[in-house]
Design an enzyme around this catalytic site. Sequence first.
Site, PDB file in Angstrom:
ATOM      1  N   PRO A   1      51.341  -4.626  -3.827  1.00  0.00           N
ATOM      2  CA  PRO A   1      51.368  -5.113  -2.439  1.00  0.00           C
ATOM      3  C   PRO A   1      52.580  -5.301  -1.440  1.00  0.00           C
ATOM      4  CG  PRO A   1      49.988  -6.252  -3.819  1.00  0.00           C
ATOM      5  CD  PRO A   1      50.883  -5.367  -4.612  1.00  0.00           C
ATOM      6  N   GLU A   2      52.546  -4.782  -0.469  1.00  0.00           N
ATOM      7  CA  GLU A   2      53.835  -5.082   0.445  1.00  0.00           C
ATOM      8  C   GLU A   2      53.669  -6.170   1.553  1.00  0.00           C
ATOM      9  OE1 GLU A   2      56.012  -1.726   1.510  1.00  0.00           O
ATOM     10  OE2 GLU A   2      55.527  -0.443   0.069  1.00  0.00           O
TER      11      GLU A   2
END
Length: 269
Positions: A2-3
């Site tokens: 996840p960014e």
Amino acid sequence: MPELPEVEVSRMGISPHLVGEKIAKLTFRTPKLRWDIPAELKQMEGQVIRSVSRRAKYLMIETDLGSAIVHLGMSGSLRVLDAEVAPSKHDHVDLKLENGKVLRYNDPRRFGAWLWTENGEHAALSHMGPEPLTDAFNADYMLEKAANKRVTVKQFIMDNKVVVGVGNIYASESLFSAKLHPSKAAGQLTQEQWQKLVQEIKQVLATAIKQGGTTLKDFSQADGKPGYFAQELQVYGRAGDACLSCGNEIDELKIGQRNTFFCPHCQHK
């Protein structure tokens, strides 16, 4: 992994369910994720959640006594469920509320983290650059930080000590939009080029967050995923495909051991 946009959408998704609610119980089904889970987190039981904030890719669940610092790692996710829903194999943490709901943390690879802070400070949050969607992240700042730097511009904008949250996908996308070759030395960029790149980073991240917001309903579903969205990617993962701008073939190379995608025609050095 996840960014920043996914983490921000996670914050947006869980906040309405948590803020103002009292924590009834914290359950840890493993003593360790990436790091040991601190016993001090149990102090949050009986506390009211005042806010849910984000710093870089870390979420802060804040109470008057202190805060839980949550990192999703490589495969972590958060869902808000009815407390009666039985946990599954990789559901490692439950934050149960007095209203009968539970914030459940799932992490198959156990590379995320649940940490504790009394004052908002923690070693994991130290030495970080500005948030990319704030005014502190600007062309003047980047020009000064990059002075005489020979590191590639892609590695430079992905350095959390310079600016937080510009992950691999969004670095490639922003450099394409700014028409900058990813292997160009950061110290060679002009003021005008930094102005364009900063603008594109802000735009790419803001668009990703906005698109992710359409999936917020998933946070209240038992089989829901965090706020991932259908990304409209221009270069990332498209090696060998035609460039959407010029029609030439998208190329791929390794920079800092990360796959990097670019158009040799649009992003020439």
